[in-house]
Write a protein that holds these residues in place. Structure first.
Motif, PDB file in Angstrom:
ATOM      1  N   GLY A  76      -5.731   0.408   0.993  1.00  0.00           N
ATOM      2  CA  GLY A  76      -4.768   1.220   1.732  1.00  0.00           C
ATOM      3  C   GLY A  76      -5.397   2.136   2.760  1.00  0.00           C
ATOM      4  O   GLY A  76      -4.795   2.419   3.796  1.00  0.00           O
ATOM      5  N   ALA A  77      -6.644   2.588   2.496  1.00  0.00           N
ATOM      6  CA  ALA A  77      -7.288   3.507   3.437  1.00  0.00           C
ATOM      7  C   ALA A  77      -7.508   2.857   4.797  1.00  0.00           C
ATOM      8  O   ALA A  77      -7.457   3.527   5.825  1.00  0.00           O
ATOM      9  CB  ALA A  77      -8.627   3.989   2.872  1.00  0.00           C
ATOM     10  N   GLY A  78      -7.742   1.557   4.798  1.00  0.00           N
ATOM     11  CA  GLY A  78      -7.989   0.850   6.046  1.00  0.00           C
ATOM     12  C   GLY A  78      -6.734   0.390   6.761  1.00  0.00           C
ATOM     13  O   GLY A  78      -6.821  -0.192   7.847  1.00  0.00           O
ATOM     14  N   MET A  79      -5.562   0.634   6.158  1.00  0.00           N
ATOM     15  CA  MET A  79      -4.307   0.167   6.764  1.00  0.00           C
ATOM     16  C   MET A  79      -3.307   1.307   6.939  1.00  0.00           C
ATOM     17  O   MET A  79      -2.101   1.070   7.001  1.00  0.00           O
ATOM     18  CB  MET A  79      -3.697  -0.937   5.905  1.00  0.00           C
ATOM     19  CG  MET A  79      -4.496  -2.222   5.886  1.00  0.00           C
ATOM     20  SD  MET A  79      -4.578  -3.026   7.501  1.00  0.00           S
ATOM     21  CE  MET A  79      -2.905  -3.652   7.671  1.00  0.00           C
ATOM     22  N   MET A  80      -3.800   2.523   7.042  1.00  0.00           N
ATOM     23  CA  MET A  80      -2.908   3.663   7.202  1.00  0.00           C
ATOM     24  C   MET A  80      -1.982   3.503   8.403  1.00  0.00           C
ATOM     25  O   MET A  80      -0.819   3.901   8.372  1.00  0.00           O
ATOM     26  CB  MET A  80      -3.740   4.937   7.352  1.00  0.00           C
ATOM     27  CG  MET A  80      -4.408   5.402   6.081  1.00  0.00           C
ATOM     28  SD  MET A  80      -3.246   6.159   4.933  1.00  0.00           S
ATOM     29  CE  MET A  80      -2.820   7.640   5.823  1.00  0.00           C
ATOM     30  N   HIS A  81      -2.515   2.890   9.468  1.00  0.00           N
ATOM     31  CA  HIS A  81      -1.745   2.770  10.699  1.00  0.00           C
ATOM     32  C   HIS A  81      -0.544   1.842  10.550  1.00  0.00           C
ATOM     33  O   HIS A  81       0.384   1.879  11.359  1.00  0.00           O
ATOM     34  CB  HIS A  81      -2.639   2.222  11.816  1.00  0.00           C
ATOM     35  CG  HIS A  81      -3.209   0.874  11.497  1.00  0.00           C
ATOM     36  ND1 HIS A  81      -4.291   0.708  10.655  1.00  0.00           N
ATOM     37  CD2 HIS A  81      -2.848  -0.374  11.891  1.00  0.00           C
ATOM     38  CE1 HIS A  81      -4.568  -0.586  10.550  1.00  0.00           C
ATOM     39  NE2 HIS A  81      -3.720  -1.255  11.294  1.00  0.00           N
ATOM     40  N   ALA A  82      -0.531   0.999   9.501  1.00  0.00           N
ATOM     41  CA  ALA A  82       0.536   0.017   9.331  1.00  0.00           C
ATOM     42  C   ALA A  82       1.565   0.418   8.275  1.00  0.00           C
ATOM     43  O   ALA A  82       2.509  -0.324   8.023  1.00  0.00           O
ATOM     44  CB  ALA A  82      -0.064  -1.345   8.964  1.00  0.00           C
ATOM     45  N   LEU A  83       1.385   1.585   7.660  1.00  0.00           N
ATOM     46  CA  LEU A  83       2.243   1.970   6.533  1.00  0.00           C
ATOM     47  C   LEU A  83       3.439   2.823   6.938  1.00  0.00           C
ATOM     48  O   LEU A  83       4.161   3.309   6.065  1.00  0.00           O
ATOM     49  CB  LEU A  83       1.414   2.724   5.483  1.00  0.00           C
ATOM     50  CG  LEU A  83       0.235   1.958   4.880  1.00  0.00           C
ATOM     51  CD1 LEU A  83      -0.460   2.811   3.832  1.00  0.00           C
ATOM     52  CD2 LEU A  83       0.689   0.634   4.276  1.00  0.00           C
ATOM     53  N   HIS A  84       3.643   3.008   8.250  1.00  0.00           N
ATOM     54  CA  HIS A  84       4.775   3.817   8.690  1.00  0.00           C
ATOM     55  C   HIS A  84       6.079   3.225   8.151  1.00  0.00           C
ATOM     56  O   HIS A  84       6.252   2.015   8.061  1.00  0.00           O
ATOM     57  CB  HIS A  84       4.821   3.894  10.220  1.00  0.00           C
ATOM     58  CG  HIS A  84       4.934   2.558  10.885  1.00  0.00           C
ATOM     59  ND1 HIS A  84       6.134   1.966  11.148  1.00  0.00           N
ATOM     60  CD2 HIS A  84       3.980   1.688  11.322  1.00  0.00           C
ATOM     61  CE1 HIS A  84       5.943   0.792  11.728  1.00  0.00           C
ATOM     62  NE2 HIS A  84       4.643   0.607  11.842  1.00  0.00           N
ATOM     63  N   GLY A  85       6.974   4.112   7.768  1.00  0.00           N
ATOM     64  CA  GLY A  85       8.250   3.676   7.203  1.00  0.00           C
ATOM     65  C   GLY A  85       8.245   3.631   5.690  1.00  0.00           C
ATOM     66  O   GLY A  85       9.299   3.437   5.062  1.00  0.00           O
TER      67      GLY A  85
END
Length: 225
Positions: A76-85
């Motif tokens: 999850g740390a590497g995908m913070m930018h995709a977790l919006h919403g």
């Protein structure tokens, strides 16, 4: 880390259902086990999903399924930018990526700020530590302990996650927050610690095979023969 763990624990207590998404390696499996057991003890409904990696396809599916709260473990740390919403909490020890503003939110910075506020991450990198001071399981354990101090008996599972991630390899012992977890396990009566040789297979192999296959320590003129 413990302060952030308390914040995450508050979110978990307030959620009627939690979807746990965790990695498929030793660290992820033990982290998922710790999270599941801690939520069970609190009576919080949940389910666990194991994934090979957290990519756009997995995130899209998580969003499609919907959940009041998603708990990402060991990823999850590497995908913070995709977790919006998403309303999400992350317990991860990998290096976080820069928080880029998604295209769909670039025209509305207020929505972007609100989206970021809905994601809370516990990560040793954010506290000046590194990837080897706590595993994903160790970060999940910190949250479990914040949920209830009685969860200190889960320290043994967290140590399995740390050792499975070879976090004891560089210094030949656990360091950082892992030492706190180890001490918790000793005090809870679920762990013992002692100085000894690192010989893989010592419980199942005869002595000559243990020495033959030993690589750490490597014994000159004996190992490999």
């Amino acid at each position: 880390m413990e302060a952030v763990a308390q914040e995450i624990a508050e979110r978990l207590r307030a959620s009627p259902f939690v979807r746990i998404v965790t990695h498929i390696d030793t660290d992820g499996i033990t982290g998922g086990a710790i999270a599941s057991e801690a939520l069970d003890r609190r009576g919080i409904a949940h389910e666990v999903a194991f994934v090979k990696k957290l990519d756009d396809a997995v995130i899209t599916e998580v969003k499609r399924q919907g959940a009041p709260l998603v708990w990402f473990i060991d990823l999850g740390a590497g995908m913070m930018h995709a977790l919006h919403g998403l309303d999400a909490v992350i317990t991860d020890h990998h290096v976080p990526t820069e928080r880029e503003i998604p295209k769909v939110l670039r025209g509305d910075l207020i929505r972007f700020a609100e989206s970021q506020d809905r994601i809370l991450m516990l990560n040793p990198h954010l506290e000046g530590g590194g990837s080897d001071v706590a595993s994903g399981a160790g970060c999940a354990y910190a949250v479990a302990r914040a949920l209830d101090p009685g969860n200190r008996d889960l320290a043994a599972v967290a140590v399995v996650g740390a050792v499975g991630d070879v976090q004891d390899q560089e210094f030949r012992h656990l360091t950082g927050y892992n030492r706190t977890i180890l001490q918790d396990g000793i005090e809870a009566g679920v762990l013992q610690a002692q100085t000894d040789l690192r010989l893989f297979g010592r419980e199942t192999r005869p002595a000559y095979k243990t020495l033959h296959y030993a690589t750490d320590p490597w014994i000159p003129r004996l190992c490999g023969k």
